[in-house]
Design an enzyme around this catalytic site. Structure first.
Site, PDB file in Angstrom:
ATOM      1  N   ALA A  40     -10.078   5.655   3.087  1.00 54.90           N
ATOM      2  CA  ALA A  40      -9.958   6.837   3.937  1.00 54.90           C
ATOM      3  C   ALA A  40     -11.231   7.661   4.067  1.00 54.90           C
ATOM      4  CB  ALA A  40      -8.846   7.773   3.470  1.00 54.90           C
ATOM      5  N   GLY A  41     -11.535   7.997   5.278  1.00 57.44           N
ATOM      6  CA  GLY A  41     -12.637   8.897   5.562  1.00 57.44           C
ATOM      7  C   GLY A  41     -13.993   8.254   5.689  1.00 57.44           C
TER       8      GLY A  41
ATOM      9  N   LYS B 159       0.873  -1.168   0.000  1.00 56.45           N
ATOM     10  CA  LYS B 159       0.000   0.000   0.000  1.00 56.45           C
ATOM     11  C   LYS B 159       0.911   1.218   0.000  1.00 56.45           C
ATOM     12  CE  LYS B 159      -3.716   2.569   1.103  1.00 56.45           C
ATOM     13  NZ  LYS B 159      -3.928   2.954   2.518  1.00 56.45           N
TER      14      LYS B 159
ATOM     15  N   GLY C 280      -9.156   9.483   8.595  1.00 60.61           N
ATOM     16  CA  GLY C 280      -9.593   9.669   9.977  1.00 60.61           C
ATOM     17  C   GLY C 280     -10.699  10.688  10.180  1.00 60.61           C
TER      18      GLY C 280
ATOM     19  N   ASN D 105     -10.381   1.984   8.561  1.00 60.95           N
ATOM     20  CA  ASN D 105      -9.504   1.809   9.725  1.00 60.95           C
ATOM     21  C   ASN D 105     -10.051   2.538  10.941  1.00 60.95           C
ATOM     22  OD1 ASN D 105      -7.471   1.569  11.630  1.00 60.95           O
ATOM     23  ND2 ASN D 105      -5.815   2.124  10.251  1.00 60.95           N
ATOM     24  N   THR D 106     -10.005   3.881  10.938  1.00 65.25           N
ATOM     25  CA  THR D 106     -10.408   4.680  12.110  1.00 65.25           C
ATOM     26  C   THR D 106     -11.796   4.329  12.619  1.00 65.25           C
ATOM     27  OG1 THR D 106      -9.063   6.521  11.332  1.00 65.25           O
ATOM     28  CG2 THR D 106     -10.750   7.035  12.956  1.00 65.25           C
TER      29      THR D 106
END
Lengths: 257, 344
Positions: free
Chosen positions: A185-186, A98, A159, A207-208
């Site tokens: 992301a996001g 990645k 995040g 992830n977050t």
């Protein structure tokens, strides 16, 4: 395997990719990964003790069930990213990578020029490069042109949990891309993930939203369901899709009749 | 205040996760040519002075490596010949192979010197303005190069221009009106961040502690106010690291964790050679949290945090002396064959 995610000649059963940062403990991370039923799992190389002297995150990721996707987070230039990638490969972490080249610590936005250069060098060196990029359709094409077998545009800044703020640009990328598009992301909620899949994305990375949830294991399960729901809906032919598909056909019948 | 704390908690969680990074300070020297009325190392103080030799530095550093640390902060007073750029170059070069990240908190240097230090493995520079109030600043910084307010203010930019990856800024609580200083620090950081947009910034707000100077702070800051300050800075700068040393007592440190702190020291000694040869007569200030790194790590785990000892991978490109030509000798892999000892 039903409807697998196909990248560079490999097939992955799950279209949900999960990141391993921000969890409160490696055990919770492991349980969340299991609940997510992800196939591909990202790990920050900067966090790993690659000498193998200390227990680290890798000990909690069962590589029989998950394919490792090490990421180069922390790299701010192509040179740093390439160096990290080689370290990872030498440490036996495989050649899936990645690629994250992020010079901006405030919004964690990727550098397009360094990313493209790093991608070019790494593909030449035999890596299977999953590049993280801003939702820039032209850059997505250029990354595919240098040999990336997938592109990973951001939905919103890392995040931020804001969902598909880049919706329009992502729609264009999906339309124009020959390679799979994974929205990264996001994404803050399963509905965001479902929305990305309904739009036609081939996968999403989260992830977050999972790691910082009150119940990360529960949230991982919810995201799995969200991704399945969105993908199933997309394949079943959403109403919005039908409108654009049909517009091109009926006139032909009328004109030639 | 509750809403502020809630916001600070959720922002910290979102951006950083339930994660705490640990670092250790290593005092290289207590020699100093500045007279700063609040500091144990002030030129005016009659204390025994010493500077560790590079081999002594390595010995101290090895002690810390064995405790698990991988991020090191090298601290010293200001002394052009005892803690010269050449001395720091040698220290950094010796330490580089054993540490994920190396930072310094020393006298300010020029851009060119910082460039040389980067080449030897420097990742971060910490320079506190102490106070942004010029009148207060003049009162406390009686003689020596540090007396120059402007020079101090511009110091952090020299490091930024040189391309130092991480910059630590801060104020020393107790010297002046903390709210005004906090506002000034926030303004300074905002400007620096915009200009040096590729640099990672962190903030710290040490509170004045008892030391050899017997200094009594004119504007003491209460625990409640410190919590408010940490939370406010977190809300103002959701992505900036906030650093907490062992100056503060255990209970307060634990309280502050939730409201924005991202990096902590543990088991610190503030005298040169303090880990291998403890001697409190030489220390810069007395610490309050005496728990060992292992105890701190256990506390963090009990509170639901992942303890991060390593958060950086030094890049070959930037540090020529670190270049590995023979993987067999590489300290990164620690064994003859890189792949043999790595668990699959």
């Amino acid at each position: 395997m039903v409807d697998p995610l196909k990248i560079a000649g490999r097939e992955f059963p799950s279209r949900l990719l999960v990141g391993t940062g921000k969890f409160s403990s490696p055990k919770i991370m492991r349980a969340s990964l299991e609940a997510s039923e992800a196939s591909l799992v990202t790990v920050a190389l900067r966090r790993l003790d690659l000498s193998g002297r200390q227990t680290n995150l890798l000990d909690f990721i069962d590589r029989k069930h998950f394919s490792l996707l090490p990421n180069t987070s922390g790299a701010r230039t192509a040179k740093e990213a390439v160096f990290l990638a080689k370290l990872a490969r030498e440490a036996g972490l495989g050649n899936l990578l990645k690629l994250e080249v992020i010079p901006d610590p405030q919004y964690l936005l990727p550098d397009p020029i360094e990313t493209l250069e790093a991608a070019r060098l790494l593909v030449q060196d035999g890596f299977v490069v999953f590049p993280y990029l801003h939702a820039d359709p032209v850059l997505a094409k250029r990354l595919a042109d240098v040999g990336c077998p997938v592109v990973m545009p951001l939905g919103s800044p890392i995040g931020s949990n804001r969902g598909l703020k880049m919706r329009e640009a992502i729609r264009i990328i999906i339309e124009q891309s020959f390679v799979p598009v994974i929205v990264d992301a996001g994404l803050g909620s399963p509905s965001h993930a479902a929305e990305a899949m309904e739009l036609g994305a081939d996968g999403v990375l989260v992830n977050t939203a999972i790691a910082t949830a009150e119940d990360p294991v529960g949230m991982a399960r919810a995201f799995r369901l969200g991704v399945e729901a969105g993908r199933t809906a997309y394949r079943a032919g959403l109403a919005a899709q039908k409108m654009t598909a049909d517009a091109s056909s009926p006139l032909i019948g009328v004109m030639s009749g | 205040m509750d809403k502020l704390l809630e916001k600070a908690m959720s922002l910290t969680l979102q951006r950083f996760g339930r994660v705490m990074q640990l670092y250790a300070p290593l005092y290289l020297s207590n020699e100093c040519i500045d007279t700063c009325t609040y500091c144990g190392f002030s030129f005016a103080n009659k204390i025994p002075r010493c500077t560790l030799t590079p081999p002594e530095v390595e010995e101290e550093a090895q002690f810390l490596v064995r405790q698990g640390f991988q991020h090191l902060l090298l601290v010293s007073g200001e002394h052009p010949s005892h803690v010269s750029p050449e001395y720091l170059e040698e220290v950094l070069t010796r330490l580089r192979p054993h540490w994920a990240s190396l930072s310094i908190e020393t006298a300010p240097f020029s851009e060119n010197v910082y460039r040389r230090l980067i080449h030897c493995g420097l990742d971060g520079v910490v320079t506190y303005q102490e106070t942004y109030d010029p009148e207060a600043y003049a009162l406390y910084h009686v003689s020596g190069p540090k007396k120059n307010y402007r020079h101090r203010l511009e110091a952090i930019e020299e490091a930024a221009k040189a391309g130092v990856r991480q910059l630590g800024m801060g104020i020393l609580l107790g010297l002046a009106d903390w709210k005004k200083d906090a506002q000034a620090l926030a303004d300074h950081l905002s400007q620096m961040r915009k200009k040096y947009w590729q640099t990672e910034f962190s903030l710290s707000f040490p509170r004045l502690r008892p030391c050899a100077s017997d200094f009594q702070p004119s504007h003491p800051v209460s625990d409640h106010e410190l919590i408010q300050l940490v939370a406010s800075m977190r809300v103002l700068f959701p992505d900036v690291g906030l650093v907490l040393s062992t100056r503060e007592p255990p209970e307060l440190r634990e309280t502050l964790l939730a409201f924005g702190v991202t990096r902590m020291s543990a088991g610190s000694r503030t005298e040169p050679g303090g880990y291998t040869h403890p001697d409190e007569t030489l220390n810069q200030f007395e610490i309050e949290d005496h728990r060992s790194p292992a105890e701190i790590a256990a506390m963090l785990v009990a509170k639901g945090y992942e303890v991060v000892w390593k958060d950086w991978e030094p890049s070959e490109g930037a540090y020529a002396p670190f270049r590995r030509t023979d993987h067999g000798q590489s300290p990164m892999f620690g064994a003859a064959s890189p792949n043999k000892d790595i668990k699959p």
